[in-house]
Each structure stands twice: as structure tokens, then as C-alpha cells.
Scaffold this active site. Structure first.
Site: not given
Ligand code: UD1
Ligand code: CA
Length: 525
Positions: A39, A111, A139, A208, A372, A416
Site C-alpha cells: 500500500r 504474520t 510499522d 488490534n 560539503r 585571511n
Molecule cells: C496487522 C494485523 C491487524 C492489525 C494491524 C495493525 C495480522 C494478520 N493483522 O494487519 O490485525 O490491526 O496489523 O497495524 O497480523 N509481516 C511479516 N511477514 C509477513 C507479513 C507481514 O513480517 O508475512 C510484517 C510486516 O512487515 C509488518 C507487520 O508484519 O511490519 C504487519 O503486517 P501488515 O501487512 O502491515 O499487517 P496489517 O494488514 O496492517
Molecule cells: Ca500494518
């Protein structure tokens, strides 16, 4: 994020609760930073996007270090090498080693799968499984340490298997929703992701945050049971909540007082929101530490900057990277200072651009000075307007006040440098050095053809091109002898007057003037 409603059954977080400092025994931290960040519409991994000049993931990493010391693991995946490198560089100690454990998630399967990758780090031979895991999204850069400590306190008090952090939002779209059971005292029963939520669940405003405390004995066994039976076909970490409930294990929740703290950065807009909050926090922090910001909102201070007491920052100042500013300095409007060390009592006038340079106590720069990388301005030295310097050491009390280029130069004390002096340091192939001894006077419009050395105490006359080394205490003057012809200019004017072209022009002009005189009031156009 905005808006926060009361909810009786929810344990409320109190921002005043600090509950100690330093690493908590038995706690390990896992930071998920492998995601692509679709996104963001970017070629760069989301967690590397900077906020106040510091990569987003480093906010979580620093928080982790503060609460768990050397038991912090980061899961990397998308652009794993770069993400790992940024983490290593920013956390390396004196021995060049990082205390952070970095593990790669080769396939981005969600996750839950991400956290599972850290198991070998914590269950290897002879290692005691941590009592609790704090799990953070990479994030959520606005989370505060005190809030995390409070989450841990609640987790322990409730003897929970899982404790989640939640927030009430007016617009919860995009986030996982916290589903509660009214029939069992409004206890949390599960988290449903935005993409999986039905119409009713989408109406839930409690989200969450993506910050969890999980019991060490429960975490990995629960992760192993996860199934990717959802809209995204991923292993959701959030499903461990439902697993705990099904096993009859307590799940606790802590509601954020300030929902902004839970901001998850998924889009460029959210990145800008986070930037705004962090910048304000940094300004407040430096004002609290005794720095004068005349117009706080227009003052940009990166997260890696330090500023001494009684220093005054005028509107529109940017302090970037790892810049350090001493006490009692004045930085005027429009200055951008990046990765510099500035001593005490330094005055930086308007519109200076300074990079990777060292400015010692009591010196003055600007307006419109351009440093620089690798310039050292020694104590009490002065660099003035439209002077560019690079890889140069300007000695104590020396001055280069106007319109000069000084590159690859070693300049002694009390020198100077006159207006319009140029060190000719580049012959199109190689760079060469100019060395100027203590007490030298360089007259205006001098060119120093490097490599060249000017001995101490020498005087270079204005307009000189110095091509050979100059011994101490000499005068150097390289000018063509001046030719003066008395009366020459007057003769030239007379000659011009007598040419037919000038005569014709004259007569036309006179006729036109007469014509205008006929119609009074009308002005020539
Ligand atoms: C996630 C939560 C959601 C919550 C939201 C809050 C899950 C399934 N959902 O959703 O409930 O409301 O965060 O901000 O957890 N990442 C990995 N490996 C993966 C996928 C993601 O390391 O395979 C990491 C991403 O880099 C990121 C974090 O996990 O830092 C969250 O992933 P993201 O895709 O942003 O989850 P959301 O859709 O925001
Ligand atoms: Ca997120």
C-alpha cells in the site's frame, strides 16, 4: 487515527505508569518486518521509509532494546539484506556487533508464519525459553515505552496467555477488529481481519494495534496450529487469540488512551501522520531540555540529532541525520545542517548548507555558506557568504569571508582568505592539495593552482595566480605590468561622436523630439 470511546470492560492504559526502567528479565521481543508494504506504492521496503530521518523499523527496534536488552529478534524478508544492514548499522556497538538477532522469512506467508521463524533463536540447545514474548509490528513507530511496560504489567496481573493492545477508532477500516462476547462479560474472543470481517464485524471500532504479549510456553505451539483459511490465505498471528480462548486460557486486552499511539503505517498518508507526531515529540523534547525554538512547527529536528542548552533555532531550520549542536549556538533561518558536529557558541547565519563537517567553538558561518563533506572549521574561524568548502581544514581564527572556493586545503591559524579566492584543486583527472601556513594573507581574486604550498607569514597580492610553492614570509605578486595611457578614453569618445552612424542617430532623435513638442502632454512611448 482519532476518537476514543469509554468501554467499561476494557482495562484502561494509564500513560503515567512507568513501572521501572531497563530490560525486563525473561522477556524477549519479536519484531515483524518482512512484509512488502504494497500500500506504500514504493520500490523500497516499507519498514525502511524514514520518519524524522530514521527508518521506521528502528523505532520498534529501539523500543525492543529498552525493554528486553539483547533478546530482540527481527524478522526480515522483503529486501532482507538492506533491512538487516540498516538495523545492524544503527545498533552496532563498539565491537561492530549488533545485539539484534536477525532471521529471514523466505516466503511471506503472514504474520503468524513470520513469528514462527524466530523459534530456532529461542529454543536452541541450552537456551531457556523466554517467559514472555512481546511481539511488535515493524510499522507502528509511535508506541511509547511506558505503554509497553503497562501492557506487560497487565499481562502478568491477569496471568494471561495472550494480551493484546487495542484502540478505539472512528474509522477502523483496514485494521483487524477485536470481537468480544457480551455473553461472557465482554471478554475478547478473537480478532477478525478487515478482509475477513462480515458487515456487522466491520462496524466494530475497537481495533488490534498489532502489539502483543504472549506466554513463552504457549506461543510456538499455538503458531504451529495456525491454518491459512482466510481471505488472504495467510497464517495470521492474530488467530492465536481464538486458539487461547478455545483452550480456556485467559486473554487480556489493554485499550490505548491515545489511539494515535497505535497508528499502523500502511500508506504514504499514514507515514505523513506518523512524521507529524514524531516531529512534534522531538521538538517538545528539545524544548524541555533547554533549547529555544522560536517557531516550533517550522523547525525540523531529526531523531538522531542532539542540541545543547540555550541554543536558539530560528524558523525554518533543518537539523538532519546525526548532527550534534553544542550550547549557546544561534542557527538562523533556512540553514540545513546534516551529519555535522557543531561546538559551543557557534553562529550559523541564514541559508547555510552544511554536510558532514566539524565546526568548532565560537566560529561563525554564513549567510549562504556551503560546506560539503569533511570540512573542519577550527575555533573562532569565519566562513562568510557564497563560500564553498570541501575536505578542508580552516585553522583557528582564520577567515574566508566572501565568494570563494576552498577544496582539498589545509589552512593554518590566523589566515585571511580574500574575496574570490579559488583553490584550483582539479586538473580534470586528479585532485591536488593546497597548503597554507599560519598567518598568511591571501589577497582578493587569487588562484592557487594545486598542488601548492604557501609558507607561513607570506602575503599573496590581489589578483595573483600562485603556481609555485612559496617560502615563508614572502610576497607573491603575479600581475601583468599595468599600462596607463593618459587622455586615451576622451580621444576615443570624440572619435565615436564623429562617425556617420552616430551623426545620423543624433538627427533622427532631434526630429522625434520636435514632433512630440507639437502635441503637448503626450509622452514618448
Ligand atoms: C496487522 C494485523 C491487524 C492489525 C494491524 C495493525 C495480522 C494478520 N493483522 O494487519 O490485525 O490491526 O496489523 O497495524 O497480523 N509481516 C511479516 N511477514 C509477513 C507479513 C507481514 O513480517 O508475512 C510484517 C510486516 O512487515 C509488518 C507487520 O508484519 O511490519 C504487519 O503486517 P501488515 O501487512 O502491515 O499487517 P496489517 O494488514 O496492517
Ligand atoms: Ca500494518
Amino acid at each position: 487515527m482519532s476518537g476514543s470511546k469509554e468501554q467499561d470492560s476494557v482495562q484502561r492504559h494509564t500513560t503515567t505508569a512507568h513501572r521501572g526502567k531497563g530490560p525486563i528479565p525473561g522477556l524477549a521481543v519479536v519484531i515483524m518486518a518482512a512484509g512488502l508494504g504494497k500500500r506504500m506504492q514504493s520500490k523500497h521496503a516499507k519498514v525502511l521509509h524514514p520518519i524524522a530521518g530514521r527508518a521506521m523499523v528502528l523505532y520498534s527496534v529501539e523500543l525492543g532494546l529498552r525493554v528486553a536488552g539483547d533478546r530482540v529478534a527481527v524478522v526480515v524478508g522483503h529486501q532482507a539484506d538492506r533491512v538487516g544492514q540498516v538495523i545492524k548499522e544503527s545498533t552496532a556497538g563498539h565491537n561492530g556487533q549488533t545485539p539484534i538477532l536477525i532471521v529471514e522469512q523466505r516466503e511471506l506467508l503472514g504474520t503468524g508464519h513470520a513469528v514462527l521463524q524466530t523459534r530456532p533463536l529461542f529454543t536452541g540447545s541450552g537456551r531457556a525459553m523466554p517467559g514472555q514474548f512481546l511481539i511488535l509490528n515493524g510499522d507502528t513507530p509511535l508506541l511509547q515505552e511506558a505503554t509497553i511496560r503497562q501492557l506487560l504489567v497487565v499481562h502478568q496481573a491477569e496471568q494471561a496467555a495472550v494480551t493484546i493492545m487495542t484502540a478505539q477508532l472512528d474509522d477502523a477500516s483496514g485494521y483487524g477488529r477485536v470481537v468480544r462476547e457480551p455473553s461472557s462479560g465482554n471478554r475478547v474472543s478473537r480478532i477478525v481481519e478487515d478482509g475477513d470481517a462480515d458487515a456487522n464485524e466491520k462496524l466494530i471500532c475497537e481495533i488490534n494495534v498489532g502489539t502483543y504479549v504472549v506466554d513463552g510456553s504457549f506461543l510456538f505451539s499455538a503458531l504451529e496450529q495456525l491454518q491459512p483459511t482466510n481471505a488472504q490465505g495467510e497464517y495470521y498471528l492474530t488467530d492465536i487469540v481464538q486458539a487461547a480462548v478455545q483452550q480456556g486460557r485467559p486473554v487480556a486486552a489493554v485499550l490505548l488512551d491515545d489511539p494515535n499511539e497505535g497508528l499502523g503505517v500502511n500508506t504514504r498518508r499514514q507515514l505523513a501522520e506518523a512524521e507529524l507526531v514524531v516531529r512534534r515529540q522531538l521538538r517538545d523534547r528539545w524544548m524541555d531540555a533547554g533549547v529555544r525554538l522560536i517557531d516550533p512547527p517550522s523547525t525540523w529536528i531529526d531523531a538522531g540529532v542532539t542540541i545543547g542548552k540555550d541554543t536558539v533555532l530560528y524558523p525554518n531550520v533543518m537539523l538532519e541525520g546525526r548532527t550534534t549542536i553544542g550550547e549557546d549556538c544561534i542557527v538562523r533561518s533556512g540553514a540545513r545542517i546534516t551529519d555535522c558536529v557543531v561546538g559551543n557558541g557557534v553562529e550559523i547565519l541564514d541559508h547555510c548548507i552544511l554536510r558532514e563537517s566539524h565546526i568548532e567553538d565560537g566560529s561563525t558561518l554564513g549567510p549562504f555558506t556551503h560546506l560539503r563533506p569533511h570540512v573542519t572549521v577550527r575555533k573562532g574561524a569565519k566562513i562568510g557568504n557564497f563560500v564553498e568548502a570541501k575536505k578542508t581544514d580552516l585553522g583557528e581564527g582564520s577567515k574566508a569571508n566572501h565568494l570563494s572556493y576552498i577544496g582539498d586545503a589545509k589552512i593554518g591559524k590566523g589566515v585571511n582568505i580574500g574575496a574570490g579566492t579559488i583553490t584550483c584543486n582539479y586538473d580534470g583527472v586528479r585532485k591536488a592539495e593546497t597548503v597554507i601556513g599560519d598567518g598568511v594573507f591571501i589577497g582578493s581574486d587569487t588562484q592557487l593552482i594545486a598542488p601548492v604550498t604557501v609558507g607561513r607569514g607570506s602575503v599573496i597580492a590581489a589578483g595573483t595566480t600562485v603556481t609555485e610553492n612559496v617560502p615563508d614570509d614572502s610576497l607573491v605578486i603575479s600581475r601583468l605590468p599595468q599600462v596607463t595611457r593618459a587622455g586615451w578614453a576622451a580621444k576615443r569618445r570624440a572619435l565615436i561622436e564623429s562617425t556617420p552612424e552616430v551623426q545620423t542617430k543624433r538627427s533622427v532623435k532631434t526630429t522625434q523630439t520636435k514632433a512630440y513638442r507639437k502635441k503637448p502632454g503626450k509622452k514618448p512611448r
